[in-house]
Motif scaffolding. Structure first.
Motif, PDB file in Angstrom:
ATOM      1  N   ASP A  26       0.827  -1.197   0.000  1.00  0.00           N
ATOM      2  CA  ASP A  26       0.000   0.000   0.000  1.00  0.00           C
ATOM      3  C   ASP A  26       0.868   1.257   0.000  1.00  0.00           C
ATOM      4  O   ASP A  26       0.587   2.216  -0.718  1.00  0.00           O
ATOM      5  CB  ASP A  26      -0.929  -0.023   1.217  1.00  0.00           C
ATOM      6  N   PHE A  27       1.932   1.261   0.790  1.00  0.00           N
ATOM      7  CA  PHE A  27       2.853   2.397   0.827  1.00  0.00           C
ATOM      8  C   PHE A  27       3.549   2.559  -0.524  1.00  0.00           C
ATOM      9  O   PHE A  27       3.730   3.670  -1.009  1.00  0.00           O
ATOM     10  CB  PHE A  27       3.888   2.203   1.934  1.00  0.00           C
ATOM     11  N   PHE A  28       3.918   1.450  -1.135  1.00  0.00           N
ATOM     12  CA  PHE A  28       4.580   1.478  -2.437  1.00  0.00           C
ATOM     13  C   PHE A  28       3.695   2.120  -3.493  1.00  0.00           C
ATOM     14  O   PHE A  28       4.171   2.844  -4.357  1.00  0.00           O
ATOM     15  CB  PHE A  28       4.949   0.046  -2.843  1.00  0.00           C
ATOM     16  N   SER A  29       2.388   1.889  -3.404  1.00  0.00           N
ATOM     17  CA  SER A  29       1.467   2.469  -4.384  1.00  0.00           C
ATOM     18  C   SER A  29       1.340   3.984  -4.234  1.00  0.00           C
ATOM     19  O   SER A  29       0.909   4.663  -5.159  1.00  0.00           O
ATOM     20  CB  SER A  29       0.091   1.808  -4.278  1.00  0.00           C
ATOM     21  N   LEU A  30       1.730   4.528  -3.075  1.00  0.00           N
ATOM     22  CA  LEU A  30       1.683   5.972  -2.878  1.00  0.00           C
ATOM     23  C   LEU A  30       2.842   6.696  -3.555  1.00  0.00           C
ATOM     24  O   LEU A  30       2.765   7.897  -3.797  1.00  0.00           O
ATOM     25  CB  LEU A  30       1.698   6.312  -1.383  1.00  0.00           C
ATOM     26  N   MET A  31       3.909   5.979  -3.836  1.00  0.00           N
ATOM     27  CA  MET A  31       5.074   6.586  -4.473  1.00  0.00           C
ATOM     28  C   MET A  31       4.763   6.883  -5.935  1.00  0.00           C
ATOM     29  O   MET A  31       3.866   6.297  -6.537  1.00  0.00           O
ATOM     30  CB  MET A  31       6.273   5.669  -4.375  1.00  0.00           C
ATOM     31  N   GLY A  32       5.534   7.791  -6.498  1.00  0.00           N
ATOM     32  CA  GLY A  32       5.353   8.149  -7.895  1.00  0.00           C
ATOM     33  C   GLY A  32       5.731   7.011  -8.826  1.00  0.00           C
ATOM     34  O   GLY A  32       6.516   6.132  -8.469  1.00  0.00           O
ATOM     35  N   PRO A  33       5.201   7.005 -10.039  1.00  0.00           N
ATOM     36  CA  PRO A  33       5.495   5.908 -10.972  1.00  0.00           C
ATOM     37  C   PRO A  33       6.975   5.812 -11.333  1.00  0.00           C
ATOM     38  O   PRO A  33       7.489   4.738 -11.581  1.00  0.00           O
ATOM     39  CB  PRO A  33       4.647   6.218 -12.202  1.00  0.00           C
ATOM     40  N   LYS A  34       7.666   6.948 -11.337  1.00  0.00           N
ATOM     41  CA  LYS A  34       9.097   6.929 -11.635  1.00  0.00           C
ATOM     42  C   LYS A  34       9.865   6.144 -10.570  1.00  0.00           C
ATOM     43  O   LYS A  34      10.719   5.314 -10.883  1.00  0.00           O
ATOM     44  CB  LYS A  34       9.625   8.362 -11.715  1.00  0.00           C
ATOM     45  N   HIS A  35       9.525   6.383  -9.322  1.00  0.00           N
ATOM     46  CA  HIS A  35      10.195   5.675  -8.231  1.00  0.00           C
ATOM     47  C   HIS A  35       9.724   4.226  -8.134  1.00  0.00           C
ATOM     48  O   HIS A  35      10.489   3.355  -7.737  1.00  0.00           O
ATOM     49  CB  HIS A  35       9.974   6.403  -6.906  1.00  0.00           C
ATOM     50  N   GLN A  36       8.499   3.963  -8.494  1.00  0.00           N
ATOM     51  CA  GLN A  36       7.992   2.586  -8.468  1.00  0.00           C
ATOM     52  C   GLN A  36       8.760   1.708  -9.450  1.00  0.00           C
ATOM     53  O   GLN A  36       9.023   0.545  -9.171  1.00  0.00           O
ATOM     54  CB  GLN A  36       6.507   2.545  -8.798  1.00  0.00           C
ATOM     55  N   ARG A  37       9.128   2.266 -10.609  1.00  0.00           N
ATOM     56  CA  ARG A  37       9.883   1.482 -11.590  1.00  0.00           C
ATOM     57  C   ARG A  37      11.291   1.167 -11.104  1.00  0.00           C
ATOM     58  O   ARG A  37      11.889   0.183 -11.515  1.00  0.00           O
ATOM     59  CB  ARG A  37       9.961   2.241 -12.911  1.00  0.00           C
ATOM     60  N   LEU A  38      11.842   2.009 -10.224  1.00  0.00           N
ATOM     61  CA  LEU A  38      13.204   1.810  -9.745  1.00  0.00           C
ATOM     62  C   LEU A  38      13.294   0.783  -8.619  1.00  0.00           C
ATOM     63  O   LEU A  38      14.334   0.162  -8.426  1.00  0.00           O
ATOM     64  CB  LEU A  38      13.787   3.139  -9.251  1.00  0.00           C
ATOM     65  N   ILE A  39      12.214   0.606  -7.864  1.00  0.00           N
ATOM     66  CA  ILE A  39      12.254  -0.230  -6.664  1.00  0.00           C
ATOM     67  C   ILE A  39      11.902  -1.678  -7.001  1.00  0.00           C
ATOM     68  O   ILE A  39      10.885  -1.955  -7.631  1.00  0.00           O
ATOM     69  CB  ILE A  39      11.296   0.325  -5.591  1.00  0.00           C
ATOM     70  N   ALA A  40      12.758  -2.606  -6.534  1.00  0.00           N
ATOM     71  CA  ALA A  40      12.505  -4.031  -6.729  1.00  0.00           C
ATOM     72  C   ALA A  40      11.752  -4.618  -5.539  1.00  0.00           C
ATOM     73  O   ALA A  40      10.821  -5.385  -5.710  1.00  0.00           O
ATOM     74  CB  ALA A  40      13.827  -4.780  -6.932  1.00  0.00           C
ATOM     75  N   LYS A  41      12.180  -4.262  -4.310  1.00  0.00           N
ATOM     76  CA  LYS A  41      11.548  -4.786  -3.097  1.00  0.00           C
ATOM     77  C   LYS A  41      11.485  -3.695  -2.048  1.00  0.00           C
ATOM     78  O   LYS A  41      12.318  -2.799  -2.022  1.00  0.00           O
ATOM     79  CB  LYS A  41      12.348  -5.961  -2.534  1.00  0.00           C
TER      80      LYS A  41
END
Length: 149
Positions: A26-41
């Motif tokens: 849920d917290f991950f979904s709050l981040m921007g799409p640019k940062h979501q693409r960078l994060i693996a876990k």
């Protein structure tokens, strides 16, 4: 739907790791799409939020002072909205990069036979005048004809 599942999981202490994973998602979904693409876990362990990036470039981007400040601000906002989550206890943030690929590429099988196929039939003119070259040419022709028959 997410709220109902979170409420059902939250009533049973046995499912607390699952609940933490739910809050991280849920917290991950709050981040921007640019940062979501960078994060693996993303996960919380010992009151520290860990972010693992796909690549070194993602690590550099996420480790930037402005990005870290924004993530810490998001943690505080999320902790206010969800006081029962593990984010209310987060004291630090650590960012790492993956060292290895998820699926290592298998090695190609060892070659047991020659991969080339001779397309010549051996029916060509031998125009060498030197006897040594003429003889070598005839040996090559003989090998080609042996393999074809």
């Amino acid at each position: 739907m997410n709220t109902i599942i979170a409420d059902m999981i939250g009533k049973n202490a046995h499912f607390s790791p699952l609940m933490n994973a739910f809050y991280c998602k849920d917290f991950f979904s709050l981040m921007g799409p640019k940062h979501q693409r960078l994060i693996a876990k993303i996960f919380i362990k010992n009151k520290i939020l860990y972010l693992i990036t796909h690549h070194n470039v993602g690590y550099q981007e996420m480790n930037h002072d402005d990005t870290k400040t924004n993530i810490k601000f998001l943690i505080k906002l999320y902790a206010k909205q969800n006081p029962q989550s593990a984010f209310s206890e987060v004291e630090g943030l650590k960012i790492f990069t993956k060292r290895y690929e998820d699926d290592p590429q298998p090695l190609p099988p060892p070659r047991t036979q020659r991969q080339n196929i001779e397309l010549a039939l051996g029916d060509f003119k031998n125009s060498f005048e030197d006897e040594r070259l003429f003889e070598l040419f005839e040996r090559v022709r003989g090998r080609i004809k042996c393999k074809k028959s």
